[in-house]
Design a protein around this motif. Structure first.
Motif, short mmCIF file in Angstrom:
data_model
loop_
_atom_site.label_atom_id
_atom_site.label_comp_id
_atom_site.label_asym_id
_atom_site.label_seq_id
_atom_site.Cartn_x
_atom_site.Cartn_y
_atom_site.Cartn_z
N PRO A 183 0.39 -1.48 -0.03
CA PRO A 183 -0.17 0.25 0.08
C PRO A 183 0.63 1.02 0.24
N GLN A 184 0.72 2.37 -0.86
CA GLN A 184 1.04 3.35 -0.56
C GLN A 184 0.47 4.74 0.38
N GLY A 185 1.52 4.83 0.98
CA GLY A 185 0.87 5.34 2.40
C GLY A 185 1.41 4.25 3.56
N GLY A 186 1.74 3.00 3.74
CA GLY A 186 2.60 2.62 4.23
C GLY A 186 3.64 2.83 4.45
N VAL A 187 4.05 2.76 6.01
CA VAL A 187 5.23 3.35 6.70
C VAL A 187 6.88 2.68 5.72
N ILE A 188 6.09 1.11 5.50
CA ILE A 188 7.72 0.89 5.28
C ILE A 188 7.32 0.24 3.85
N SER A 189 6.15 1.01 3.07
CA SER A 189 6.56 0.22 1.61
C SER A 189 7.32 1.26 0.51
N PRO A 190 7.32 2.53 0.91
CA PRO A 190 8.70 3.04 0.43
C PRO A 190 10.37 2.54 0.55
N LEU A 191 10.54 2.06 1.36
CA LEU A 191 11.88 0.94 1.46
C LEU A 191 11.39 0.05 0.52
N LEU A 192 10.06 -0.98 0.89
CA LEU A 192 10.43 -1.87 -0.05
C LEU A 192 10.40 -1.76 -1.76
N ALA A 193 10.35 -0.34 -1.22
CA ALA A 193 10.03 -0.08 -3.64
C ALA A 193 10.66 0.01 -3.62
N ASN A 194 11.18 0.60 -2.38
CA ASN A 194 13.42 1.25 -3.75
C ASN A 194 14.10 0.30 -3.19
N LEU A 195 13.69 -1.25 -2.53
CA LEU A 195 14.26 -2.93 -3.12
C LEU A 195 13.96 -3.19 -4.15
N PHE A 196 13.08 -3.09 -4.31
CA PHE A 196 12.34 -3.53 -5.24
C PHE A 196 12.93 -3.57 -6.76
N LEU A 197 13.06 -1.90 -7.02
CA LEU A 197 13.85 -1.88 -7.74
C LEU A 197 14.69 -1.95 -8.02
N HIS A 198 15.53 -1.69 -7.08
CA HIS A 198 17.30 -1.89 -6.86
C HIS A 198 17.49 -2.74 -7.56
N TYR A 199 16.47 -3.78 -7.82
CA TYR A 199 17.22 -4.95 -8.35
C TYR A 199 16.53 -5.05 -10.01
N ALA A 200 15.60 -4.77 -9.97
CA ALA A 200 14.46 -4.56 -11.26
C ALA A 200 15.22 -3.48 -11.92
N PHE A 201 15.82 -2.89 -11.29
CA PHE A 201 15.74 -1.82 -12.04
C PHE A 201 17.43 -1.00 -12.19
N ASP A 202 17.68 -0.94 -11.01
CA ASP A 202 18.78 0.24 -10.94
C ASP A 202 20.27 -1.18 -10.98
N GLU A 203 20.23 -2.33 -10.36
CA GLU A 203 21.81 -2.58 -10.12
C GLU A 203 21.51 -3.64 -12.27
N TRP A 204 20.08 -3.37 -12.50
CA TRP A 204 20.21 -4.09 -14.16
C TRP A 204 20.96 -3.47 -14.56
N MET A 205 20.92 -2.11 -14.22
CA MET A 205 20.97 -0.96 -15.32
C MET A 205 22.52 -0.79 -15.60
N GLY A 206 23.36 -1.18 -14.49
CA GLY A 206 24.21 -0.92 -14.20
C GLY A 206 25.15 -2.25 -14.67
N ASP A 207 24.50 -3.37 -15.19
CA ASP A 207 24.88 -4.56 -15.60
C ASP A 207 24.77 -4.59 -17.34
#
Length: 413
Positions: free
Chosen positions: A191-215
């Motif tokens: 849920p967008q609005g949950g305290v932990i959601s932004p941290l989880l979202a960043n972790l998901f996109l870290h592997y889905a996008f950020d790290e993949w882009m560097g590869d």
């Protein structure tokens, strides 16, 4: 001697978490309990939560889903956990965040300590000067689309703490209660609005996008949660990247919104090429060709950010919602106390780049103040011109009364 609890969670973490939740404010969740009501019996409420989380018997309540207005006239779904669940999520977030901060990408800016949206916009501005092309990405319903299996796989990569894993999984699968009262189970999303959601979202996109882009490439980007801008040397490279990202997101069970995802040409006075799309929006700013002035006083055309039309529309809506014409019993000093915190926020954020673009919005505010004066004082006889002249006199005598009066030369009239 009491029986040892399955999970060893320090009680002090809950005290710290409550202070953070209280500082952030927010409305009650599905149980109707406010922060103030929780605090009335604080010690007992915190102890009960600590006891339940330490024993494994804590189950979050359903998340209350509300629709909040967006600047374009639409709405965005927001999930509101209960105060108790927000405290519990904060305990887990504070535990997990330092570990994840060590691995997050330097160009990930959203909801991270010491980083801001303005940092992301500033970096995008610099790179638009160097790179001719941008890929403006839009992920369709990102927060509602996060795959739970992939999410938990990423979390397990960074912690073996059983209580953290247990409760994150329970938060992810907690049901949603809609405004009409009906309840739905959730098999994906956070849920967008949950305290932990932004941290989880960043972790998901870290592997889905950020790290993949560097590869796969050295193409630079800025990411603020799910708002992503990529910088390319050529149109061919931009189109290649967009195709690769679409394939990557499909594997990560995300969908790229092709209607809103675009290749953009960063047109300026030195770039003589042509392309139908020459602007994009990022974090409340519109990047497009604009006339600028160098430090030497020379004019040029640069590809620059300024407050977007959507953000300006939202600001005008905020001004209208103040209903100044209904406050004729108030004086200017009172109106200034109401208005100034809002306007300072706008100036501090949107005034960071191409500040003159705020001129029209702040003139609109002055016009509303003039209409307030017409209604309040009979001597103006419904003449907005006389009211604006009166306001200019006050501005001359008290230039610090309103936060925006020193920003530009004259009141609208």
């Amino acid at each position: 001697m009491g029986k040892a609890k399955p999970f060893n969670i320090a009680y002090e973490r809950f005290e710290t978490a409550f202070r953070q939740v209280k500082a952030n404010g927010g409305i009650a969740g599905v149980d109707g309990q406010t922060i103030e009501e929780f605090e009335e019996n604080l010690e007992n409420n915190l102890y009960k939560l600590w006891n339940r989380m330490s024993s494994g018997s804590y189950f979050p309540k359903p998340v209350m889903r509300v629709e909040i207005p967006k600047g374009d006239g639409g709405t965005r779904p927001l999930g509101i956990p209960t105060v108790t669940d927000r405290i519990a999520q904060t305990v887990a977030k504070v535990y997990l965040e330092p570990e994840l901060e060590e691995i997050f990408h330097e160009d990930s800016y959203g909801y991270r300590p010491g980083r801001s949206a303005i940092d992301a916009v500033g970096k995008a501005r610099q790179r638009c000067w160097r790179y001719d092309w941008v890929v403006d990405l839009d992920i369709k319903g990102f927060f509602d689309s996060i795959d739970h299996e992939l999410m938990m796989r990423a979390v397990r990569k960074h912690t073996e703490e059983k209580w953290v894993l247990l409760y994150i999984e329970r938060w992810l699968t907690a049901p949603v209660v809609f405004e009409d009262g009906h309840e739905e189970e959730r098999s994906k999303g956070t849920p967008q609005g949950g305290v932990i959601s932004p941290l989880l979202a960043n972790l998901f996109l870290h592997y889905a996008f950020d790290e993949w882009m560097g590869d796969i490439t050295d193409i630079p980007f800025e990411r603020y949660a799910d708002d992503i801008i990529c910088h390319c040397w050529t149109q061919k490279q931009a189109k290649w990247l967009m195709t690769r990202i679409e394939e990557r997101f499909r594997k990560c069970r995300l969908t790229l919104n092709r209607e809103k995802t675009r290749v953009v040409y960063c047109k300026d006075g030195y770039r003589t090429g042509d392309y139908p799309v020459q602007k994009f929006d990022f974090l409340g700013f519109t990047f497009r060709p604009r006339r600028g002035k160098s430090r030497k006083g020379e004019f040029f055309v640069g590809f620059l950010p300024a407050v977007s039309n959507r953000s300006a529309k939202a600001m005008r809506q905020t001004i209208r919602k103040l209903e100044l014409n209904r406050r004729i019993h108030c004086d200017l000093e009172y109106l200034a106390r109401v208005i100034n915190p809002i306007v300072r926020g706008w100036i501090n954020y949107y005034g960071s780049f191409y500040r003159s673009a705020l001129r029209q919005i702040l003139r609109y505010l002055d016009e509303r103040l003039g209409r307030w004066a017409v209604r309040k004082f009979k001597r103006f006889k419904r003449s907005i011109g006389w009211a604006m002249k009166w306001l200019r006199g006050i501005r001359h005598r008290q230039p610090d009364l309103f936060a925006h009066w020193k920003l530009f030369g004259a009141l609208a009239g």
